[in-house]
Design an enzyme around this catalytic site. Structure first.
Site, short mmCIF file in Angstrom:
data_model
loop_
_atom_site.label_atom_id
_atom_site.label_comp_id
_atom_site.label_asym_id
_atom_site.label_seq_id
_atom_site.Cartn_x
_atom_site.Cartn_y
_atom_site.Cartn_z
N GLU A 124 34.65 -27.95 17.62
CA GLU A 124 35.74 -28.09 16.64
C GLU A 124 35.67 -29.43 15.92
OE1 GLU A 124 39.47 -27.16 18.62
OE2 GLU A 124 39.13 -25.04 18.33
N GLU A 142 35.69 -18.81 20.80
CA GLU A 142 37.04 -18.99 21.36
C GLU A 142 38.01 -18.09 20.61
OE1 GLU A 142 38.72 -22.95 21.64
OE2 GLU A 142 36.76 -23.80 22.12
P1 P53 Z 1 45.10 -25.51 23.81
C1 P53 Z 1 44.22 -27.09 18.27
C2 P53 Z 1 44.13 -25.99 17.44
C3 P53 Z 1 43.18 -25.01 17.67
C4 P53 Z 1 42.30 -25.15 18.73
O1 P53 Z 1 44.00 -25.04 22.79
C5 P53 Z 1 42.37 -26.25 19.55
C6 P53 Z 1 43.33 -27.21 19.32
C7 P53 Z 1 43.43 -28.39 20.21
O2 P53 Z 1 44.52 -28.22 21.06
O3 P53 Z 1 41.52 -26.47 20.56
C8 P53 Z 1 40.63 -25.49 21.04
O4 P53 Z 1 44.38 -25.81 25.08
C9 P53 Z 1 39.66 -26.22 21.92
C10 P53 Z 1 39.87 -25.98 23.38
C11 P53 Z 1 41.34 -25.70 23.63
C12 P53 Z 1 41.70 -24.40 22.93
O5 P53 Z 1 41.41 -24.47 21.55
O6 P53 Z 1 45.72 -26.71 23.20
O7 P53 Z 1 38.30 -26.00 21.59
O8 P53 Z 1 39.38 -27.06 24.09
O9 P53 Z 1 41.68 -25.62 24.97
C13 P53 Z 1 43.14 -23.99 23.10
O10 P53 Z 1 46.03 -24.36 23.98
#
Ligand code: P53
Length: 477
Positions: A177, A375
């Site tokens: 990201e 993801e």
């Molecule tokens: P969490 C923000 C917006 C979209 C994805 O996020 C993001 C974030 C950062 O918070 O992160 C990605 O755990 C990232 C992972 C993360 C996952 O999305 O905040 O690549 O490390 O855990 C989900 O709910």
């Protein structure tokens, strides 16, 4: 024309080292940026402390202790039928401060053992080199990725990994990201992406662009080196994709959305095309930003373009132009509005399965490269019933609708898609909030926000559901 997903489609799950491994000092591991972050909540940002302070709670230090549980966890992934598993390599296990000249053998051996265990179970490792895990020493000594010294330090770390694991890992990604930091007003984004701390009065935006540039150069050099080490390796970028829609049909809103997309996704332009788009260099000039881009950097960017685009997809956004701000002054902080057509999660993330189809087509139209959804998922509070079962139908609904749209993108639109790895296939520490109770997993882990629990693993309803999805190659949803 085929009406189903390709036979070799890579179903699996995704995690990142710092969010599940724990064992933050095992085997000589150094302190990473994740190790100095405290816990936040749905409306509370995570703290970033000045080193590790005794008595503070740092959720990533233990996480779910995957470091000691990975065999058990991989056997559950195998039971679900995973074809691949995306994780990252903690930089601080390999080079504890980032500055060493020789890698740490204990750290290298851990990932050898992990990848061997996956391969023994017919699960292909998919590896991110840098997933919010910069050695903290590189922040205190160099000021993070703003400093060009980090280009060589990252190239050293990545080269060690590519050489060591080339026979075990085919799919790689450089920076997770990388474009989160486009949201430069947010302390979390710039710290986790690039190890940036800003003093009041500093130009955050300019600092972010310099750090991002240094990362883009480091990434390109690593792509080139990886291909020289082994031409069979597939090395991609990793982009956080949240399409920005115009809030209305007003031409100003449409242009605002286009500008927001440019500022959020130029990172992919550079990774894929090997040069900066004119809208960005013109913008830098208007703003008076002086980004240090050398002649050699331009050559490196050109020589190290990526093989595929990995991306995360959780939500979409909408933007509205006001009468006061110019297009240059619109940001994701000051101009986003709620999309009234969509519901949101408890953390305010707007649920938009069709946005995934839109994103897949947008990437394809723009870049014509294979894509990999590395993801996607639904963070939610889960309830454990007295008999231990967990009925996470909301998670199944979310994933089902996204997989439907993903299939349409492949079968009707002809998108070239490598695979699909839902985020946090086993419960882990949230990156954004540091919570354990914001859960994404098919596998529940007995641990809560207060650091209580046995760490025991159990299956949620979504476990059996996803197992069937994989077994039928996405036909039975
Ligand atoms: P969490 C923000 C917006 C979209 C994805 O996020 C993001 C974030 C950062 O918070 O992160 C990605 O755990 C990232 C992972 C993360 C996952 O999305 O905040 O690549 O490390 O855990 C989900 O709910």
């Amino acid at each position: 024309m085929t009406q189903s997903l390709p036979k070799d489609f890579l179903w699996g799950g995704a995690v990142a080292a710092h969010q599940l491994e724990g064992a933050w000092q095992a085997g000589g591991k150094g302190i990473s940026v994740a190790d100095v972050m405290t816990a936040g909540g749905p409306n509370k940002a995570r703290g970033i402390t000045d080193g590790v302070i005794p008595g503070e709670y740092y959720p990533n230090h233990e996480a779910i202790d995957f470091y000691h549980h990975y065999k058990e966890d991989i056997s559950l992934f195998k039971e679900m039928g995973f074809k691949c598993f995306r994780t990252s390599i903690a930089w601080t296990r390999i080079y504890p401060t980032g500055d060493e000249t020789e890698p740490n053998e204990a750290g290298l051996k851990f990932y050898d053992d992990l990848f061997d265990e996956l391969l023994k179970n017919d699960i292909e490792p998919v590896v991110t080199l840098s997933h919010f895990e910069l050695p903290y020493h590189l922040v205190t000594k160099y000021g993070g990725f703003r400093n060009r010294a980090l280009i060589d330090l990252f190239v050293k770390f990545a080269t060690t990994c590519l050489q060591r694991y080339q026979g075990k890992v085919k799919y790689w990604m450089t920076f997770n990201e990388i474009n989160n930091q486009a949201n430069y007003e947010n302390d979390f984004s710039v710290f986790t992406n690039s190890g940036l701390h800003f003093e009041p009065g500093e130009n955050r935006e300019e600092g972010m662009y310099q750090a991002a540039h240094n990362e883009l150069v480091a990434s390109a050099r690593v792509v080139k080196i990886g291909h020289d080490i082994n031409p069979d390796l597939k090395i991609g970028c990793m982009i956080a994709m949240g399409p920005v829609y115009p809030a209305t049909m007003a031409p100003d809103d449409v242009l605002a959305a286009q500008k927001a997309m440019e500022k959020n996704y130029f990172f992919a332009d550079v990774h894929v095309n090997g040069f900066y788009p004119s809208f960005l260099t013109k913008y830098w000039a208007r703003k008076g930003f002086e980004i240090n881009v050398t002649v050699q950097d331009k050559q490196d960017l050109h020589d190290g373009t990526v093989d595929y685009i990995g991306f995360s997809y959780y939500m979409s956004h909408a933007i509205q132009k006001d009468d006061v701000r110019s297009f240059d002054d619109l940001t994701m902080q000051n101009s986003l509005v709620r999309n009234t057509y969509l519901e949101a999660s408890d953390w305010g993330w707007q649920i938009d399965p069709k946005g995934l189809r839109y994103a897949l087509n947008w990437f394809t139209d723009k870049y014509h490269l294979p894509l990999f959804i590395v993801e996607n998922g639904f963070g939610a509070y889960d309830k454990v019933e007295p008999d231990g079962s967990i009925h996470d139908d909301y998670r199944i609904d979310y994933l089902r609708e996204h997989i439907r749209q993903m299939k349409l993108a492949v079968t009707e639109d002809g998108v070239d898609l490598i695979g699909y790895t839902p985020w946090g296939c086993i419960d882990l520490v949230s990156a954004g909030t540091g919570e354990m109770d914001k859960r994404y997993g098919f596998i529940y882990v007995d641990k809560n926000n207060k650091n209580e629990g046995s760490l025991a693993r159990s299956k949620k309803d979504s476990f059996e559901w996803f197992k069937t999805v994989i077994a039928t190659n996405g036909e039975q949803l």
